[in-house]
Design an enzyme around this catalytic site. Structure first.
Site, short mmCIF file in Angstrom:
data_model
loop_
_atom_site.label_atom_id
_atom_site.label_comp_id
_atom_site.label_asym_id
_atom_site.label_seq_id
_atom_site.Cartn_x
_atom_site.Cartn_y
_atom_site.Cartn_z
N GLY A 36 -0.94 7.85 -2.40
CA GLY A 36 -0.18 7.98 -1.16
C GLY A 36 -0.20 9.44 -0.72
N VAL A 85 -4.43 0.92 -4.87
CA VAL A 85 -3.96 1.14 -6.24
C VAL A 85 -3.54 -0.15 -6.92
CG1 VAL A 85 -3.27 3.53 -5.80
CG2 VAL A 85 -1.60 1.68 -5.49
N TYR A 104 11.53 -4.28 -3.13
CA TYR A 104 11.38 -2.83 -3.26
C TYR A 104 12.23 -2.29 -4.41
CZ TYR A 104 11.16 2.08 -1.79
OH TYR A 104 10.98 3.44 -1.74
N ALA A 134 13.34 -3.91 -7.00
CA ALA A 134 12.77 -4.38 -8.27
C ALA A 134 11.56 -3.54 -8.68
CB ALA A 134 12.40 -5.85 -8.17
#
Length: 242
Positions: free
Chosen positions: A11, A63, A154, A156
């Site tokens: 990112g 990824v 998100y 989790a």
């Protein structure tokens, strides 16, 4: 100083990743900026980094794809010679209430945020072990600590990153590899650009404002140089999760 070190940042072309690349470059690190869709932003960042006197290259990688992650790590190693620092910053959101959340919304967030971090750690670890040293910083979130309505997927994924961090820290400590996580709150990036100052969540921040990507980058840079901190989770949230 990080002169001569190679930092792989997922990112890496905007937001926290971009700010981190710029910060680490000021300390002398060479930068491998990994993005799902590197474009003009990545090219511009690499030019800026190169003008600062460090080596910099953009890499395209999903990824969440185990093999693609391996190929990317191999490509970074081939170009730069090694990897010394791994910053797992790649992340997505697909928010929704749990009662109506689609399976693919859950799976895609877990795959990118959590499995993506695993994939990159898995493929960088042999390099770290052989050279008996390395730094891993996982960008988690306060949502992984305290939860957030509408973000079960998100939260989790970010909670999972914390467990992953602690396990990796225990496994790799004997090889002089430090693995830590940071837990940002609301940071002024594209992911939070639609959150207004009047949002109740903003009012829950004691310092009364969003954080800046540059402030997060400072914390990441600190952990990249810290030799006696591992398995830690450091919040940078303006006091939101006190």
């Amino acid at each position: 100083m990080l002169k001569g070190k190679v930092a792989l940042i997922t990112g890496g072309s905007r937001g926290i990743g971009k700010a981190t690349a710029l910060k680490l470059a000021t300390l002398g690190a060479d930068i491998a900026a990994v993005s799902y869709n590197p474009g003009d932003e990545a090219a511009s960042l690499c030019k800026q980094l190169q003008d600062m006197g460090v080596r910099a290259e953009a890499f395209k990688c999903d990824v969440a794809d185990f093999q693609a992650a391996k190929e990317t790590v191999d490509a970074v190693k081939e170009l730069f010679g090694t990897v010394d620092i791994l910053i797992n910053n790649a992340g997505i959101t697909r928010d929704g209430l749990i009662m109506s959340m689609k399976e693919d919304a859950f799976d895609s967030v877990i795959d990118t945020n959590l499995k993506g971090a695993f994939n990159m750690i898995r493929h960088c670890t042999p390099i770290f072990v052989r050279q008996r040293g390395g730094k891993i910083v996982n960008v988690s979130s306060v949502a992984g600590i305290m939860g957030n309505a509408g973000q079960a997927n998100y939260s989790a994924s970010k909670a999972g990153m914390i467990g992953l961090t602690k396990s990796v820290a225990r496994e790799l400590a004997s090889r002089n590899v430090c693995c830590n996580a940071i837990a940002p709150g609301f940071i002024a990036t594209d992911m939070t650009k639609d959150i207004s100052q009047d949002n109740p969540l903003m009012k829950a921040i004691p310092l009364g404002r969003q954080g800046l990507p540059e402030e997060v980058a400072e914390l990441i840079a600190f952990l990249c140089s810290a030799d006696y901190i591992t398995g830690e989770v450091i919040r940078i949230d303006g006091g939101m999760a006190i």
